[in-house]
Design a protein around this motif. Structure first.
Motif, PDB file in Angstrom:
ATOM      1  N   ALA A 611     -31.463  59.286 125.510  1.00 38.86           N
ATOM      2  CA  ALA A 611     -30.292  58.401 125.488  1.00 38.86           C
ATOM      3  C   ALA A 611     -29.606  58.323 126.844  1.00 38.86           C
ATOM      4  CB  ALA A 611     -29.308  58.908 124.437  1.00 38.86           C
ATOM      5  N   CYS A 653     -30.093  54.437 123.612  1.00 38.92           N
ATOM      6  CA  CYS A 653     -29.086  53.583 122.995  1.00 38.92           C
ATOM      7  C   CYS A 653     -28.283  52.841 124.050  1.00 38.92           C
ATOM      8  CB  CYS A 653     -28.187  54.375 122.074  1.00 38.92           C
ATOM      9  SG  CYS A 653     -27.793  55.995 122.670  1.00 38.92           S
ATOM     10  N   CYS A 736     -28.676  53.377 116.635  1.00 42.47           N
ATOM     11  CA  CYS A 736     -28.461  54.739 117.122  1.00 42.47           C
ATOM     12  C   CYS A 736     -28.254  55.640 115.901  1.00 42.47           C
ATOM     13  CB  CYS A 736     -27.235  54.749 118.053  1.00 42.47           C
ATOM     14  SG  CYS A 736     -26.984  56.318 118.922  1.00 42.47           S
TER      15      CYS A 736
END
Ligand SMILES: Nc1nc2c(c(=O)[nH]1)N[C@@H](CNc1ccc(C(=O)N[C@@H](CCC(=O)N[C@@H](CCC(=O)N[C@@H](CCC(=O)O)C(=O)O)C(=O)O)C(=O)O)cc1)CN2
Ligand SMILES: [Zn+2]
Length: 765
Positions: A611, A653, A736
């Protein structure tokens, strides 16, 4: 000589007092007055601990975010919240979080007739997120100095030598978004009128210095923006007060002459990241200008090498005399508040550390040494020297085996056995997934009960067996819910994890973790970055037991869930005594062992979250490739030791991929799940066959919002995705993890998502 100051102090509170107050207010459990009082008490406490510096910041406190504060000060409210007749603070929270109250303490609560929250984006290369200012061609500004004036009055009443802090006009404009695609720079003249008015108001209050933050100066500016700087500061140079132009997070490089040419009275340079620019800066600055040097690192938690700083600073100080100011390199927002609370920390490691309070003390000691000679602070310097010496030679920092393993890294470690098409065929045979397979990103709601159970366990109120049983209960609930929902690839739900990075930091050798080392990530949400202080190794498997338990509960494929080395690195406090790339390689080897252990335990699908891979990009594009090369190498080391049959997923994300798609493809994960729902699948253009050949799960709904996506909406989005990417390569999943959501939101949303996948299987050929 040498005036000392602070650019900003953490606002969340040493024990997260602000977080608790915000969330209680949002839940309707406390009054507006309670929240206001907590804010005032925190400001007073923070000014008290900053009493050792000559000038303290005012206006760095915020009830949500400093950029949003600036938007309110400038009267730049989005159209949708204008005309609100209620309380200003509530309107402020409406922009921050969507509708104001009630609702849990999460970012976006806009639904059911409420208002949409402002977009949130990360602040430079930190893990702090600000609310993006919104512009349109017709945007008008209108000054509201009330927040700053009230805090200034408070500071004065408390005898604080106050220096108001504001975001500069060019950075404010550059970080905002033109909602109608118009040219933001066209707004500059209008914006400057309001800034000039604000400065006049502050001057009328008797303010001598204003700190005006322009961190955008450490990035590559396109030509129009250089001129914007010239116009802006020509317009703001009224002679009524003095401006300290603050730059931080990096070097000025080609912008150094520009910064020095602006008609301000002082300039702050990040002398940690840009020490080699100090001489050039002094040479280029007019001789009446204050030069503020950020000599203590405001982004990490290490003690400064005070004598090393004095060695280079003493001649500089002699040359500058009274023109020298000293400070941390940037606002201390990005470090925890006070090391004094860390009573459980290993004393040796603790002796190497400095949090915000300690960093300001370092500034004081450096200034005292310059003013009165090193002898005046001999005891401080001796203690500092001893701490650093112990860190340098500590056997806990240096592990020859780990160093040798890193030296042995061979490119073969990062290569899968076969290319993607062959692997995909083998994985199909093993996994038997339908077309448009459904999955989730890993976490399910982190309920209050889960957090309380963990808190009790950590406090020793329940034993390990009780904790384990409770978490097994949560995993089982999660697996059953997913089976009922009809998801194809299941997850265990991550109930046992406080955070996706801290959890691994707690289990790896070479890490320590704090009790109260909280840093604001956004709004009331905080992270407690673990401290990577030594060579990294994995004493034992970290996730295998939990994942195996989850897998034992179902016949469906259970996806193992790990955080990747680059994200662990970027969301930890890391060593300053070796390159980040070296620490990352050590993490990569440790996480590789975990991947292989999961595979051995029969886990056939393993997700490795990255991420924060994009977040680690250097602020200057010219340095991107070097970072991307080692970041991708590290991911590959972690992921690619598995057999062809084992399916590797990764998750990111964020939604900007165009400029780094080649590196994302080079990671060679079998499946990548990404954020796309807010961009209407358009960003999938970056993933065409040539640029990205593997499988993709474009997030079909925004987990930051409590809104339930309809089946039609998801089908529609996925059809758009299928226009860009062959259906055989598409997965269906949220944007996410679901940890900040409630079960009551998750169930209907995933129900619609699974129905949508069924519809797609039946209708898309
Ligand atoms: N490290 C990191 N960075 C990230 C993300 C992320 O997931 N991790 N996501 C993105 C968005 N940022 C986020 C940052 C934080 C949170 C978040 O949910 N934080 C939690 C804290 C999570 C945590 O560490 N929880 C601990 C401690 C929780 C706690 O406060 N416990 C109470 C007791 C329990 C209770 O009564 O609630 C206590 O100790 O007093 C745990 O679960 O064990 C919060 O602020 O509320 C979410 C997103 C980007 N950056
Ligand atoms: Zn995510």
């Amino acid at each position: 000589m040498a005036t000392t100051h602070s650019l900003g102090f953490p606002r969340i509170g040493a024990k997260r007092e602000l977080k608790l107050a915000q969330e209680a207010y949002w839940k309707g459990l406390s009054s507006r007055d309670d929240l206001i009082a907590t804010g005032a008490a925190l400001r007073a406490a923070h000014w008290r601990v900053q009493a050792g510096v000559d000038l303290a910041p005012v206006g760095d406190f915020s009830f949500y975010d400093q950029m949003l504060d600036m938007s309110f000060t400038l009267g730049n409210l989005p159209e949708r919240v204008r005309g609100f007749t209620g309380d200003t603070l509530d309107n402020y929270f409406r922009v921050a979080r969507g509708r104001s109250a009630p609702g849990a303490g999460d970012h976006a609560e806009g639904c059911c007739g409420g208002v949409a929250a402002g977009e949130m984006t990360k602040w430079f290369d930190t893990n702090y997120h600000y609310i993006v200012p919104e512009f349109e061609a017709k945007t008008e500004f209108q000054l509201d100095p009330s927040r700053l004036l009230a805090q200034l009055a408070e500071a004065k009443a408390q005898g604080v030598k106050a220096k108001p802090v504001i975001i500069g006009p060019v950075t404010y404009l550059a970080l905002g978004k033109a909602k109608d695609g118009s040219d933001k720079l066209a707004l500059l003249p209008r914006l400057l009128l309001v800034y000039a008015e604000l400065l006049a108001v502050l001057a009328a209050e008797g303010v001598e210095w204003v700190q005006i933050d322009e961190p955008i100066l450490v990035t590559e500016l396109v030509p129009g923006w250089r001129e914007a700087f010239e116009r802006a500061y020509a317009a703001l140079n009224s002679g009524k007060l003095k401006l300290l132009l603050a730059t931080y997070f990096g070097a000025l490089k080609e912008n150094l002459p520009l910064a020095c040419s602006l008609p301000v009275q002082g300039i702050h340079l990040d002398a940690v990241n840009a020490r080699d620019e100090v001489t050039a800066l002094i040479a280029a600055c007019p001789t009446d200008r204050v030069v503020s040097l950020g000599v203590v690192n405001g982004r990490n938690i290490w003690k400064t090498d005070l004598e090393a700083v004095l060695d280079w600073l003493e001649p500089v100080a002699r040359a500058l005399g009274d023109r020298l100011w000293l400070a941390p390199s940037c606002s201390l927002l990005h470090v925890p508040v006070d090391l004094a609370n860390e009573t459980a920390l290993d004393p040796e490691v603790r002796s190497w550390l400095a949090f915000a309070v300690q960093k300001l003390d370092e500034v004081r000691v450096i200034a005292a040494a310059l003013r009165q000679g090193r002898g005046a602070v001999a005891a401080d310097l001796a203690a500092n020297r001893a701490a650093l010496a112990s860190r340098r030679v500590s056997s806990r920092v240096n592990n020859p085996e780990v160093k040798a393993a890193v030296a042995r890294i061979d490119p073969a470690l990062g290569r899968r056995q076969s290319p993607f098409p062959q692997r995909a065929a083998k994985q199909d045979l093993r996994l038997h997934l339908p077309r448009f397979p459904t999955t989730t990103i890993g976490s399910f709601p982190q309920t209050a009960e889960i957090r309380q159970t963990r808190s009790q366990f950590k406090a020793g109120k329940i034993d390990a067996a009780t904790y384990r049983a409770a978490m097994h209960g949560e995993i089982e609930r999660c697996v059953r819910e997913q089976e009922v929902l009809g998801l194809d690839v299941l997850v265990h739900g991550e109930p046992e994890r406080n955070d996706m990075v801290e959890y691994f930091g707690e289990q790896l050798d070479g890490y320590v973790f704090s009790q109260f080392g909280w840093v604001q990530s956004y709004g009331s949400r905080c992270v407690k970055p673990p401290i990577l202080f030594g060579d990294i190794s994995r004493p034992k498997a970290m996730t295998v037991e939990w994942i195996s338990y989850a897998a034992s509960l179902t016949d469906r494929p259970m996806k193992g869930m790990l955080t990747g080395p680059v994200t662990i690195l970027n969301w930890s406090f890391v060593r300053d005594d070796q390159p980040r790339s070296v620490s990352c390689r050590q993490l990569a080897l440790a996480m590789r062992e975990e991947v292989l252990d999961l595979e051995k335990a029969g886990i056939r699908v393993i997700q490795i979250d990255e991420a924060a891979l994009r977040e680690g990009l250097p602020l200057r594009r010219s340095q991107w490739q070097d970072y991307l090369d080692w970041a991708v190498e590290c991911f590959r080391i972690t992921a690619n030791g598995v057999d062809d049959e084992t399916q590797i997923h990764t998750h990111m994300c964020y939604s900007e991929f165009n400029d780094i798609i080649a590196s994302i493809a080079a990671m060679d994960a079998d499946v990548i799940t990404i954020e796309t729902s807010r961009s209407d699948m358009e960003l999938l253009d970056a993933f065409d066959d040539f640029k990205y050949p593997n499988q993709i799960g474009p997030g079909v709904y925004d987990i930051h919002s409590p809104n339930i996506p309809s089946e039609e909406h998801i089908v529609d989005l996925m059809k758009k995705a299928a226009e860009r990417i062959p259906a055989e390569r598409l997965w269906v999943n949220p944007d996410c993890g679901l940890k900040t959501r409630q079960w009551s939101e998750v169930i209907p949303a995933l129900t619609n998502m699974v129905s949508a996948a069924k519809t797609l299987r039946a209708t898309v050929v």
